[in-house]
Design a protein around this motif. Structure first.
Motif, PDB file in Angstrom:
ATOM      1  N   UNK A 117       0.828  -1.200   0.000  1.00 35.02           N
ATOM      2  CA  UNK A 117       0.000   0.000   0.000  1.00 35.02           C
ATOM      3  C   UNK A 117       0.866   1.256   0.000  1.00 35.02           C
ATOM      4  N   UNK A 118       0.280   2.385  -0.383  1.00 38.51           N
ATOM      5  CA  UNK A 118       1.071   3.617  -0.438  1.00 38.51           C
ATOM      6  C   UNK A 118       1.444   4.085   0.966  1.00 38.51           C
ATOM      7  N   UNK A 176       1.454   6.245   4.214  1.00 44.99           N
ATOM      8  CA  UNK A 176       0.297   6.945   4.774  1.00 44.99           C
ATOM      9  C   UNK A 176      -0.897   6.031   4.925  1.00 44.99           C
ATOM     10  N   UNK A 177      -0.784   4.824   4.430  1.00 47.91           N
ATOM     11  CA  UNK A 177      -1.862   3.848   4.565  1.00 47.91           C
ATOM     12  C   UNK A 177      -2.052   3.515   6.045  1.00 47.91           C
ATOM     13  N   UNK A 178      -3.308   3.360   6.448  1.00 49.21           N
ATOM     14  CA  UNK A 178      -3.578   3.045   7.848  1.00 49.21           C
ATOM     15  C   UNK A 178      -3.836   1.548   7.996  1.00 49.21           C
ATOM     16  N   UNK A 187     -11.166   6.754  20.470  1.00 48.47           N
ATOM     17  CA  UNK A 187     -11.422   5.585  19.613  1.00 48.47           C
ATOM     18  C   UNK A 187     -12.919   5.434  19.348  1.00 48.47           C
ATOM     19  N   UNK A 188     -13.346   5.502  18.069  1.00 53.56           N
ATOM     20  CA  UNK A 188     -14.783   5.435  17.787  1.00 53.56           C
ATOM     21  C   UNK A 188     -15.374   4.054  18.043  1.00 53.56           C
ATOM     22  N   UNK A 236     -11.268  -0.177  13.359  1.00 58.78           N
ATOM     23  CA  UNK A 236     -11.754   0.219  12.037  1.00 58.78           C
ATOM     24  C   UNK A 236     -10.682   0.996  11.266  1.00 58.78           C
ATOM     25  N   UNK A 237      -9.475   1.054  11.791  1.00 60.69           N
ATOM     26  CA  UNK A 237      -8.344   1.669  11.087  1.00 60.69           C
ATOM     27  C   UNK A 237      -8.571   3.145  10.773  1.00 60.69           C
ATOM     28  N   UNK A 238      -9.187   3.856  11.700  1.00 59.38           N
ATOM     29  CA  UNK A 238      -9.402   5.285  11.448  1.00 59.38           C
ATOM     30  C   UNK A 238      -8.158   6.088  11.791  1.00 59.38           C
ATOM     31  N   UNK A 239      -7.347   5.592  12.718  1.00 60.61           N
ATOM     32  CA  UNK A 239      -6.096   6.274  13.021  1.00 60.61           C
ATOM     33  C   UNK A 239      -6.218   7.441  13.979  1.00 60.61           C
ATOM     34  N   UNK A 240      -7.330   7.572  14.648  1.00 59.21           N
ATOM     35  CA  UNK A 240      -7.474   8.675  15.602  1.00 59.21           C
ATOM     36  C   UNK A 240      -6.528   8.504  16.779  1.00 59.21           C
ATOM     37  N   UNK A 249      -3.189   9.688  15.968  1.00 65.86           N
ATOM     38  CA  UNK A 249      -3.214  11.152  15.825  1.00 65.86           C
ATOM     39  C   UNK A 249      -3.019  11.841  17.170  1.00 65.86           C
TER      40      UNK A 249
END
Lengths: 179, 568
Positions: free
Chosen positions: A29-30, A32-34, A54-55, A79-83, A86
């Protein structure tokens, strides 16, 4: 009519073969991929910012032992949101490029760490270092109780073992129990 | 101008309803909140129709914890004035009844059945008052969106229930389609009433796919977690829903989004439209058995997915939106790559368009198929490409400019063909226009921050936001609560109104044309069905339902011609 069919055929022929050789060749994957979450246990200060944002309720924090805070990551829910990565003030959480996470063993998707917390000189309770607190613009960051979670379906860690592990840990250090 | 329109509407309502208007105020520059007595709801709806406003959706709110009863809020859009109008009818908790507005606006039917299920307010005079959202074995008197029902409530299982089915017209047979819609691989159950090969009517039972999203939003999650849940309302237009939610909160809380964030949202929204329209074109080809179109449009679409993966970190659930802006910036280094992909997609999509434009096979299967007249499209409140292909000139990007659409003017692509082919053409036109919009947005990308910080969001505020999804206009309604989360969050996916147009579109058509007629709406059953608390569809129940379906279909066939008539 015929012209239209010829044009359609031309599109197919021009495209040629587009199927990628994956999974016989790796597909990266490029940047920045999570992908799957990675945790650097040595950096975690136990501030709990990740659990607060975390959602999907991946991260559970428990303060059921003095001076030790347990962080439990149930990555099957992620869910791989990356919060979390962050808001982590210490950069302890990051997303790898790994996306092949299918497994037969749910334990492969569980991380637990015990973080030694400096106790308060007055009350003896844990607290995260104030500098990290300052870095967190999030209120209500603690999520201590299991009943706060959506569907509390995680195995309870062996309290005795974590207690012993915590007390054998050097002050200020972090000890990883399971990967 | 907006203020004038809101004031004029309020004055008109006061002059027509007199003391029936309990209060009218501007909640937002673009939202008029008019509280009317519930006995005047039909008169207020008539006024709304007379001034040319369009019905959007109804929000049912349980206001008992706030000291009221139930709130039934009919939302309207006065497109020409860029104004939302909320007609709020308080209903007392002891007597939860309100006059139905479906006799005036057929498109309000589902929304009224929904608040009947979820809030428990009875729409009196509704022509078809049966369950829409709740499953057939759900206990009576439990209304999931009431505040005293826990988000994780599970009803006891029930045996011996029967779905409420519409009786087929006299002389017709029942052809069951579903509960898994065979072409789109989504749960929906149509019962087609057929005479020979001709469809004479249909009954729809859906909402098998409830995930309790709205309930989670107002009971478990917090402001900044909901965008990630909203994004999962739809697997195709997820970014639209997260944008729409964030905008509704931003409007409610007066958060000003930085211009750069607005532009980045626009870029992502249009990229989503590009790949969604290509996806739809492929599906349409697939439904017709023309898989060359499927293969080639999806091949053309794939680079767009890779592009969004590079920009956002994921090919579909971008995770870009937060209340106040976006999380990731588009860097200058990414610009050439984006433009490059756009160039290829434009060239290849044009080639496909040219190729299929004169394809007589496609014409034979699409021209004149699935007709939706302009009049009925307006009555049933259809949105998006199906409405525009029936010459209803609505587009949320123009009617309620959001993100950067005040600077970047989209072209309103419409057609008066009213059939499936017209819907193909409208979408192809929009695809081209989307590519132009992305280019313009990137060329004019303002500098600055991409996210505005916000502090506490006070309770009791209201925000309504519309976003033009590829399949139509999505509406999010947010009423803020004091606990760091919405008090009520209502989502109206574009398929919700569009699916209600299906019976009219397939009546008189042949059975073979039904899949493409339904498919031409680009229906998304999962988006539409976002609402219930608990799914009771475990394995055993699903088998039971299927048997029930078969038994009913058989008994209907046996009864054929025995005079059990009654129009659907």
């Amino acid at each position: 009519m015929l012209l239209s069919k010829l044009r359609e055929a031309l599109i197919c022929v021009q495209a040629g073969r587009v199927t990628l050789p994956y999974p016989y060749a790796p597909h990266d994957p490029p940047p920045g991929f999570r992908g799957k979450l990675a945790l650097d246990a040595d950096r975690c200060i136990g501030c709990g910012g990740c659990a607060a944002v975390c959602p999907s309720g991946v991260i559970l924090i428990r303060d059921d032992k003095p001076m030790v805070r347990t962080l439990h990551f149930a990555l099957a829910r992620c869910t791989y949101c990356g919060r979390c990565s962050d808001v982590c003030p210490e950069g302890a959480l990051s997303h790898t490029l790994q996306f092949e996470t299918a497994t037969n063993t749910i334990d492969d998707l569980v991380m637990t760490i015990d973080v030694f917390m400096g106790p308060c000189q007055r009350c003896g309770r844990c607290f995260p270092p104030p500098t990290a607190m300052d870095q967190l613009p999030i209120r209500g960051f603690r999520m201590d109780s299991e009943c706060c979670r959506v569907g509390a379906d995680m195995p309870a860690p062996d309290a005795a073992a974590t207690w012993a592990a915590a007390h054998s840990a050097p002050p200020g250090g972090v000890r990883t129990l399971t990967p | 101008m907006i203020a004038t329109a809101a004031a004029e509407t309020a004055t008109l309502l006061r002059s027509r309803l007199g003391a029936g208007v309990l209060g009218a105020r501007e909640m937002d520059p673009d939202l008029l909140w008019a509280s009317v007595d519930r006995s005047c709801v039909r008169e207020a709806t008539t006024v709304m129709k007379e001034i040319g406003s369009r019905y959007l959706v109804t929000v049912g709110i349980d206001e008992r914890p706030l000291g009221g009863g139930y709130g039934i809020v009919h939302l309207f859009s006065l497109d020409a004035e860029h104004l939302f109008i909320a007609v709020d009818c308080p209903v007392s908790a002891g007597d939860p009844r309100i006059d139905s507005i479906t006799p005036l606006i057929p498109g309000a039917s589902w929304a009224e059945r929904e608040f009947r299920d979820m809030i428990g307010v009875e729409p009196e005079g509704h022509p078809d008052p049966k369950r829409l959202v709740l499953p057939d074995d759900w206990p009576e008197g439990v209304h999931p969106l009431r505040r005293d029902v826990a988000y994780n409530y599970r009803p006891p299982s029930v045996e011996g229930f029967a779905p409420e089915l519409v009786k087929p017209p006299r002389g017709s047979s029942v052809l069951p389609v579903g509960p898994f819609f065979p072409v789109l691989e989504e749960p929906a159950r149509f019962r087609l009433f057929v005479e020979g090969e001709t469809v004479v009517g249909c009954d729809y039972r859906g909402f098998y796919n409830h995930r309790g999203i709205e309930k989670l939003g107002d009971s478990v999650l917090t402001w900044d977690r909901i965008p990630f849940l909203a994004e999962r309302i739809c697997g195709i237009c997820g970014f639209i829903h997260s944008t729409c939610y964030c905008q509704a909160v931003e409007k409610a809380a007066d958060i000003e989004v930085p211009r750069r964030a607005a532009y980045i949202r626009t870029v992502m929204l249009e990229l989503e439209r590009i790949h969604s329209h290509l996806l739809w074109l492929g599906i349409a080809g697939h439904i017709l058995g023309f898989d060359t179109v499927l293969m080639q449009t999806w091949r053309i679409r794939e680079p767009v997915m890779w592009l969004t993966e590079e920009i956002s970190g994921n090919r579909k659930t971008y995770g870009m939106n937060l209340v106040g802006g976006v999380r990731r910036d588009i860097t200058d280094a990414q610009l050439p790559r984006i433009l490059d992909v756009l160039k290829t997609v434009e060239k290849e999509a044009l080639a496909v368009r040219k190729a299929i434009a004169d394809d007589s096979t496609l014409h034979a299967r699409t021209v004149g198929v699935g007709p939706l007249s302009t009049w009925w499209a307006k009555e049933i409140c259809a949105v998006g490409p199906p409405a525009r292909a029936s010459n209803v000139l609505i587009d949320a990007r123009i009617d309620h400019p959001y993100a950067a659409y005040d600077d970047l003017k989209p072209r309103l692509c419409s057609s008066d063909g009213c059939d499936v082919w017209a819907r193909v053409i409208v979408r192809l036109d929009e695809l081209e226009d989307s590519i132009r919009l992305v280019r313009e947005a990137l060329a004019n990308l303002p500098a600055g921050a991409v996210r505005a910080e916000f502090d506490e969001i006070p309770g009791g505020r209201v925000g309504v936001s519309a976003v033009e999804a590829p399949r139509g206009e999505a509406i999010h309604f947010v009423m803020t609560g004091g606990e760091n989360r919405p008090y009520r969050w209502r989502v109206r996916a574009p398929t919700f109104p569009n699916l209600q147009a299906v019976p009219a579109m397939i009546r008189g058509q042949s059975i073979a044309d039904v899949p493409i007629s339904i498919g031409s709406l680009d229906p998304c059953f999962s988006c539409t069905e976002r609402m219930e608390t608990v799914s009771v569809a475990d394995g055993s129940r699903r088998i039971y339902t299927l048997q029930e379906l078969q038994a009913l279909a058989q008994s209907a066939r046996a009864r054929r011609g025995n005079g059990d008539g009654g129009a659907p």
